[in-house]
Design a protein around this motif. Structure first.
Motif: not given
Length: 442
Positions: A417, A426-427, A430-431, A433-434
């Motif tokens: 992180e 932020e998008q 998140d990607y 993180r995926e």
């Protein structure tokens, strides 16, 4: 395969490969054609690397010295509409370029208001045709100088296209520019190129996605990216490397910072069977801050080999490098970094950290941080850590009924992180993180 197809897709060990390539580029600028010819001559003259070379220490080089089975690519033969559809990962963007096998797969997108303000966002070859003097001013002006000179020469010699982004003085752009590079044809050799220039007091971000259209295809890729930050500029450049598991890849990056710049570059690595990355951040002006980050999650037998330089030429500047690895299965990582502070670069603050989280007893992490200080009024530090999962933290999760595999995944998210939190969108965060999560579900 027909003779015509063989001629139009020559292999890298075919003596005709360069002459065929020059016939197909469609570029008439003499300076560019001469640069490609000189690069081809360098490529043929330079030897392949050997492990006794310090710049290739610990590296598994046999894969990179046997590339004759790969062919230069023409425009992807298959329908690329599904790739264009996949190339819309962020909702709000300033512009978008989608390349498949180094060829434009859809019309270039650029916000019309930005175009009127002087922003240039187009393919590299279109920029060479329309703005030759501007491209020439920055094109291939710096090399990483970290061992892959032969492959850098091959990249330039067989370059087919790329991305050019120019942001004029005093223009700040919040929405990111997007570039997608897709590898499609089997056995394709690709040479993506990015040139990102921000003028005085300009601000912009560029995000590149590197992916393969199919899991089973094989590719050899030499990518080059150069970031030039003018006085007071604030550029951010992120590369998400997710080539498939049959890809051999190079990423050769250079970052130039002038006076009072704030420059950030981030590498996200989840793909490639063997990935060699070289990054040279060079500070030419005082008052600048250069940040270099990397997040790497190798699994299986993947090898991620990263070599870095932080060169301080001007006084009163700062650089910060943080490369984090989480190694799974029999994977390997190599980090070799050097901070160079020149004699006149007094009052330099430079930091370099490589952290390795070992998630398997069979994984291997090699770290070689270093300093070369020629000034006497500096604050510099370097270090590397290698360790296993914290047993106390793991027990905390297990005691609350969380399965061990999920607990490890959550702990890795926490570990990464620090890098993910530095992404500008932020998008995008998140990607990423995926992508990390996907490495635990394969």
């Amino acid at each position: 395969m027909s003779d015509t197809l063989v001629l139009s897709h020559p292999s890298l060990d075919d003596p005709k490969v360069f002459s065929v390539h020059q016939e197909q580029t469609g570029i008439d600028e003499e300076w560019f054609k001469s640069a490609q010819q000189e690069a081809w001559n360098r490529y043929t003259e330079l030897p392949y690397p050997v492990r006794t070379n310090e710049k290739w220490r610990f590296a598994n080089i046999k894969h990179f010295t046997n590339t004759g089975s790969y062919r230069t690519a023409a425009q992807a033969d298959e329908d690329t509409a599904h790739l264009v559809k996949e190339s819309h990962r962020l909702d709000k963007v300033a512009g978008r370029i989608i390349l498949a096998d180094d060829a434009l797969a859809a019309p270039v997108e650029l916000d019309e208001d930005l175009r009127k303000k002087g922003v240039i966002f187009t393919t590299l070859f279109e920029a060479i045709r329309e703005h030759p003097d501007l491209v020439k001013e920055y094109f291939m002006k710096q090399s990483p100088d970290l061992g892959s000179e032969k492959f850098e020469a091959l990249h330039l010699a067989l370059l087919r296209n790329g991305v050019f982004l120019f942001v004029p003085d005093n223009l700040e752009i919040e929405a990111p520019f997007m570039a997608y590079n897709w590898a499609v044809a089997d056995k394709a050799a690709l040479f993506p190129h990015t040139l990102f220039v921000t003028g005085t007091n300009a601000k912009a971000s560029l995000v590149e996605f590197q992916e393969a259209a199919h899991e089973e295809t094989e590719h050899f890729i030499i990518a080059n990216a150069h970031l030039f930050a003018g006085d007071g500029a604030k550029p951010s450049h992120t590369i998400v490397q997710n080539w498939n598991a049959n890809t051999l890849s190079f990423q050769l990056n250079t970052n130039n910072a002038q006076r009072d710049t704030n420059s950030k570059s981030t590498l996200i690595n989840v793909g490639s069977s063997h990935a060699r990355q070289e990054v040279h951040g060079k500070i030419f002006g005082s008052g600048s801050n250069v940040e270099m980050y990397a997040l790497n999650v190798p699994t299986g037998s993947q090898e991620i080999d990263q070599r870095t330089l932080q060169t301080h030429i001007a006084p009163n500047s700062r650089s910060d490098l943080l490369f984090k690895n989480a190694l799974i299965d029999q994977s390997r990582t190599i980090f070799s970094g050097l901070i160079i502070v020149e004699e006149n670069a007094q009052q330099t603050d430079a930091y370099q950290t490589n952290n390795n989280l070992m998630l398997s007893e069979k994984a291997e992490a090699n770290s070689l941080p270093g300093l070369e200080i020629k000034a006497n009024d500096v604050k510099c530090s370097h270090g590397a850590t290698t360790g296993n999962m914290d047993d106390a933290e793991l027990f905390y999760f297990l005691a609350r009924g969380i399965p061990k595999k999920k607990a490890i995944e959550l702990m890795v998210f926490g570990y990464f992180e620090e890098i993910i939190g530095k992404l500008d969108n932020e998008q995008l965060a998140d990607y990423v993180r995926e992508l990390v999560q996907h490495k635990f579900t394969d």
